[in-house]
Design a protein around this motif. Structure first.
Motif, PDB file in Angstrom:
ATOM      1  N   ARG A  61       0.830  -1.204   0.000  1.00  0.00           N
ATOM      2  CA  ARG A  61       0.000   0.000   0.000  1.00  0.00           C
ATOM      3  C   ARG A  61       0.866   1.256   0.000  1.00  0.00           C
ATOM      4  O   ARG A  61       0.616   2.201  -0.753  1.00  0.00           O
ATOM      5  CB  ARG A  61      -0.928  -0.008   1.217  1.00  0.00           C
ATOM      6  CG  ARG A  61      -1.879   1.191   1.278  1.00  0.00           C
ATOM      7  CD  ARG A  61      -2.730   1.150   2.530  1.00  0.00           C
ATOM      8  NE  ARG A  61      -3.576  -0.041   2.570  1.00  0.00           N
ATOM      9  CZ  ARG A  61      -3.593  -0.913   3.572  1.00  0.00           C
ATOM     10  NH1 ARG A  61      -2.807  -0.740   4.627  1.00  0.00           N
ATOM     11  NH2 ARG A  61      -4.405  -1.952   3.526  1.00  0.00           N
ATOM     12  N   ALA A 113       2.596   1.833  -3.405  1.00  0.00           N
ATOM     13  CA  ALA A 113       1.658   2.259  -4.441  1.00  0.00           C
ATOM     14  C   ALA A 113       1.344   3.747  -4.348  1.00  0.00           C
ATOM     15  O   ALA A 113       1.005   4.380  -5.352  1.00  0.00           O
ATOM     16  CB  ALA A 113       0.370   1.454  -4.331  1.00  0.00           C
ATOM     17  N   GLU A 114       1.491   4.306  -3.161  1.00  0.00           N
ATOM     18  CA  GLU A 114       1.116   5.699  -2.950  1.00  0.00           C
ATOM     19  C   GLU A 114       2.310   6.657  -2.967  1.00  0.00           C
ATOM     20  O   GLU A 114       2.131   7.868  -2.810  1.00  0.00           O
ATOM     21  CB  GLU A 114       0.413   5.822  -1.591  1.00  0.00           C
ATOM     22  CG  GLU A 114      -0.897   5.049  -1.506  1.00  0.00           C
ATOM     23  CD  GLU A 114      -1.459   5.001  -0.092  1.00  0.00           C
ATOM     24  OE1 GLU A 114      -0.733   5.425   0.839  1.00  0.00           O
ATOM     25  OE2 GLU A 114      -2.611   4.551   0.075  1.00  0.00           O
ATOM     26  N   SER A 115       3.536   6.155  -3.202  1.00  0.00           N
ATOM     27  CA  SER A 115       4.729   6.981  -2.992  1.00  0.00           C
ATOM     28  C   SER A 115       5.607   7.049  -4.236  1.00  0.00           C
ATOM     29  O   SER A 115       5.980   5.999  -4.786  1.00  0.00           O
ATOM     30  CB  SER A 115       5.546   6.423  -1.828  1.00  0.00           C
ATOM     31  OG  SER A 115       4.761   6.323  -0.658  1.00  0.00           O
TER      32      SER A 115
END
Length: 263
Positions: free
Chosen positions: A120, A123-125
């Motif tokens: 997670r 995926a966001e960074s």
């Protein structure tokens, strides 16, 4: 005029992310299959048991997610190739973290939770995000390359301690090999010795006469796993030579004073 500074090696960020994720997954599957007797064995890494080493691998993923959860740092202080030389000062802190992690939950649960958190967070960074880390602030892209070293080296540790055959991702092995070869060249800059770790890395190091064509007068050649073991102190230089795991030719082709790079 001094020689031009060599441009740092670049890595494909998508391939590195995929390699880190896949290698962690391989270890997670294998650890879930270990019995009580195997987990209690010495790992060969300091005083850790296999269970403590496995907990450390779970911590590697979970701490990456934790770093991404913190506010970003402003400027990177450390590059990937400098990272191996900064690790020794954190040995005690990391050992304590491994034991705390192991006490927190059963190993399968630790790996499952860490896997979800890491996926997670990644995926966001973006890769240029600067992480606030114990070892020094680093970009995510650089830090992920160092994770290939941690994961590949500890996969090899687990295989040797347990008799398992946990797969090693080719991309992770390549990045790990190249980073540690570049670290050697950084530690001992020069062009008198060529170090070859086929099929992944060739670097020149150690001050002295530089060759310009043909076969260099001083050559060291070994395979990737032997190189990783030499660079991290799992295998000694003399031991590797005696076992014909390293071929060294030329009066300068002795790396014993430069190894290990990290331990």
């Amino acid at each position: 005029m001094p020689p031009a500074r060599k441009k740092p090696r670049s890595y494909d960020p998508d391939k590195i992310r995929a390699a880190v994720t896949a290698q962690f997954g391989h270890v997670a599957v294998a650890v879930g299959e270990l019995g009580t007797e195997q987990l209690a064995r010495p790992s060969g890494v300091g005083e850790w048991s296999v269970a403590e080493l496995a907990a450390h691998v779970a911590w590697i993923a979970d701490s990456l997610a934790g770093g991404l959860a913190r506010p970003p740092a402003a400027v990177a202080e450390l590059t990937a190739v400098e990272w191996p030389f900064a690790t020794a000062s954190l040995a005690g802190k990391i050992s304590e973290a491994a034991r705390e992690t192991l006490a927190g939950a059963p190993l399968p649960e630790l790996f499952a939770t860490a896997s979800v958190r890491m996926a997670r967070a990644l995926a966001e960074s973006p890769g240029d995000r600067v992480l606030d880390l114990w070892i020094g602030d680093m970009t995510l892209a650089d830090f992920l390359v160092t994770r290939t070293v941690e994961l590949v080296v500890h996969t090899d540790d687990l295989n040797r301690a347990t008799g398992l055959d946990i797969p090693i991702e080719r991309q992770a092995l390549a990045a790990c090999t190249r980073l540690l070869a570049d670290a050697l060249a950084l530690k001992a800059p020069g062009g008198s010795v060529e170090v070859r770790v086929p099929p992944f890395a060739v670097v020149q190091c150690i001050e002295g006469p530089r060759h310009t064509r043909g076969t260099p007068p001083n050559v060291v050649e070994t395979d990737p796993l032997t190189w990783l073991r030499l660079a991290t102190g799992r295998t000694g230089w003399a031991e590797a030579l005696d076992a014909a795991q390293v071929r060294a030719g030329g009066e300068r082709a002795d790396l014993s004073a430069l190894l290990p790079l990290m331990s």
